[in-house]
Design a protein around this motif. Structure first.
Motif, PDB file in Angstrom:
ATOM      1  N   PHE A   1      55.006 142.071  81.266  1.00  8.13           N
ATOM      2  CA  PHE A   1      55.629 140.906  80.973  1.00  8.13           C
ATOM      3  C   PHE A   1      54.771 139.804  80.891  1.00  8.13           C
ATOM      4  O   PHE A   1      53.682 139.571  81.577  1.00  8.13           O
ATOM      5  CB  PHE A   1      56.872 140.724  82.229  1.00  8.13           C
ATOM      6  N   TRP A   2      55.305 138.908  80.009  1.00 13.07           N
ATOM      7  CA  TRP A   2      54.598 137.355  80.180  1.00 13.07           C
ATOM      8  C   TRP A   2      55.652 136.390  80.676  1.00 13.07           C
ATOM      9  O   TRP A   2      56.945 136.663  79.979  1.00 13.07           O
ATOM     10  CB  TRP A   2      53.951 136.852  78.777  1.00 13.07           C
ATOM     11  N   TYR A   3      55.406 135.457  81.536  1.00 12.09           N
ATOM     12  CA  TYR A   3      56.089 134.569  81.994  1.00 12.09           C
ATOM     13  C   TYR A   3      55.603 132.962  81.953  1.00 12.09           C
ATOM     14  O   TYR A   3      54.257 133.027  81.713  1.00 12.09           O
ATOM     15  CB  TYR A   3      56.583 134.845  83.510  1.00 12.09           C
ATOM     16  N   ARG A   4      56.391 131.988  81.728  1.00 11.33           N
ATOM     17  CA  ARG A   4      55.792 130.650  81.946  1.00 11.33           C
ATOM     18  C   ARG A   4      56.481 130.008  83.024  1.00 11.33           C
ATOM     19  O   ARG A   4      57.391 130.144  83.772  1.00 11.33           O
ATOM     20  CB  ARG A   4      56.391 130.011  80.492  1.00 11.33           C
ATOM     21  N   GLN A   5      55.502 129.463  83.907  1.00  8.94           N
ATOM     22  CA  GLN A   5      56.146 128.734  85.284  1.00  8.94           C
ATOM     23  C   GLN A   5      55.532 127.422  85.039  1.00  8.94           C
ATOM     24  O   GLN A   5      54.382 127.156  85.070  1.00  8.94           O
ATOM     25  CB  GLN A   5      55.579 129.398  86.304  1.00  8.94           C
ATOM     26  N   PRO A  58      59.633 131.638  87.531  1.00  8.74           N
ATOM     27  CA  PRO A  58      58.910 132.110  86.227  1.00  8.74           C
ATOM     28  C   PRO A  58      60.013 132.182  85.268  1.00  8.74           C
ATOM     29  O   PRO A  58      61.347 132.688  85.490  1.00  8.74           O
ATOM     30  CB  PRO A  58      58.252 133.505  86.517  1.00  8.74           C
ATOM     31  N   GLU A  59      59.782 131.873  84.192  1.00  6.19           N
ATOM     32  CA  GLU A  59      60.667 131.831  82.937  1.00  6.19           C
ATOM     33  C   GLU A  59      60.096 133.010  81.953  1.00  6.19           C
ATOM     34  O   GLU A  59      58.998 132.929  81.408  1.00  6.19           O
ATOM     35  CB  GLU A  59      60.684 130.713  82.296  1.00  6.19           C
ATOM     36  N   PHE A  60      61.016 133.982  81.785  1.00  4.12           N
ATOM     37  CA  PHE A  60      60.665 135.098  80.921  1.00  4.12           C
ATOM     38  C   PHE A  60      60.304 134.828  79.521  1.00  4.12           C
ATOM     39  O   PHE A  60      61.043 133.741  78.910  1.00  4.12           O
ATOM     40  CB  PHE A  60      61.749 136.225  80.854  1.00  4.12           C
ATOM     41  N   THR A  91      58.400 140.897  76.815  1.00  5.16           N
ATOM     42  CA  THR A  91      58.213 142.276  77.349  1.00  5.16           C
ATOM     43  C   THR A  91      57.466 143.209  76.167  1.00  5.16           C
ATOM     44  O   THR A  91      57.948 143.128  75.185  1.00  5.16           O
ATOM     45  CB  THR A  91      59.303 143.068  77.667  1.00  5.16           C
ATOM     46  N   TYR A 115      50.672 130.156  82.761  1.00  5.80           N
ATOM     47  CA  TYR A 115      51.353 131.473  82.044  1.00  5.80           C
ATOM     48  C   TYR A 115      50.952 132.648  82.938  1.00  5.80           C
ATOM     49  O   TYR A 115      49.802 132.962  83.381  1.00  5.80           O
ATOM     50  CB  TYR A 115      50.737 131.702  80.602  1.00  5.80           C
ATOM     51  N   PRO A 164      63.701 143.011  81.452  1.00  6.68           N
ATOM     52  CA  PRO A 164      62.891 141.741  82.221  1.00  6.68           C
ATOM     53  C   PRO A 164      63.668 141.200  83.361  1.00  6.68           C
ATOM     54  O   PRO A 164      65.059 141.294  83.536  1.00  6.68           O
ATOM     55  CB  PRO A 164      62.649 140.557  81.150  1.00  6.68           C
ATOM     56  N   HIS A 182      64.980 138.027  85.599  1.00  9.96           N
ATOM     57  CA  HIS A 182      65.124 136.511  85.401  1.00  9.96           C
ATOM     58  C   HIS A 182      65.247 135.978  86.787  1.00  9.96           C
ATOM     59  O   HIS A 182      65.638 136.399  87.721  1.00  9.96           O
ATOM     60  CB  HIS A 182      66.338 136.539  84.559  1.00  9.96           C
TER      61      HIS A 182
END
Lengths: 111, 113
Positions: free
Chosen positions: A34-38, A44-46, A49, A86, B101, B103
């Motif tokens: 998974f990659w998230y942005r914070q 963390p914002e998805f 995937t 990220y 995922p 959330h």
């Protein structure tokens, strides 16, 4: 034990200057990456995937790719609003839903 | 767009006191999680919860911690006797199923004095 290593720790780009962030992982069977942005002070914002080597996902200026050992997050022509940390994370095939995070890459995009 | 909400946003507690952190997951999600992030460090898994029981927990999640879904909408994390090292940001997350995922909410900043 699952391990996720992200590089670089910090990256400073001029607006419009494309680059890539790296995520190297070690898992006993990958169920998903998974990659998230914070953003500061936020959860963390998805973003994406990825499930198997060769897979690619795109969203606006971001593109994520996956190999058997690493994932890249490519940022094309970034804007200042892309500035964030990220995070890369993995779930292994044996774990129920335990997510192992990397320490992140802090991206700053300068106008 | 549905989101995970957490309350309070900031909790200040004396060492040794009990604290309860609250979360409202996304309504049609079935899997619930707690994570923590100590300042400047990475996000760490604490526990996952499915079908009204703990499905997985980390070594951080010792006997001082417990989770509960007291009704159809809330999901709570209780720390029985807080320590200074429990100071961190605590994130709740929810997910729709395996490989889906997770959330995240915006977290509760817990400060132990």
């Amino acid at each position: 034990e699952d391990q996720v290593t992200q590089s670089p720790e910090a990256l400073r780009l001029q607006e419009g200057e494309s680059s890539s962030l790296n995520c190297s992982y070690t898992v006993s069977g990958l169920r998903g990456l998974f990659w998230y942005r914070q953003d500061p002070g936020k959860g963390p914002e998805f973003l994406f995937t990825l499930y198997s080597a060769g897979e690619e996902k795109e969203k606006e200026r971001l593109k994520a790719t996956l190999t058997k050992k690493e994932s890249f997050l490519h940022i094309t022509a970034p804007k200042p609003e892309d500035s964030a940390t990220y995070l890369c994370a993995v779930v292994n095939s044996g774990g129920y839903q335990k997510v192992t995070f990397g320490t992140g890459t802090k991206l700053q995009v300068i106008p | 767009e549905p989101e995970v909400t957490q309350t309070p946003s900031h909790q200040v507690t004396q060492m040794g006191q009990e604290v309860i952190l609250r979360c409202v997951p996304i309504s049609n999600h079935l899997y619930f999680y707690w994570y923590r992030q100590i300042l400047g460090q990475k996000v760490e898994f604490l526990v996952s919860f499915y079908n009204n029981e703990i499905s997985e927990k980390s070594e951080i999640f010792d006997d001082q911690f417990s989770v509960e879904r007291p009704d159809g909408s809330n999901f709570t994390l209780k720390i029985r006797s807080t320590k200074l090292e429990d100071s961190a940001m605590y994130f709740c997350a929810s997910g729709g199923g395996n490989n889906q995922p997770q959330h995240f909410g915006d977290g509760t900043r817990l400060s132990i004095l």
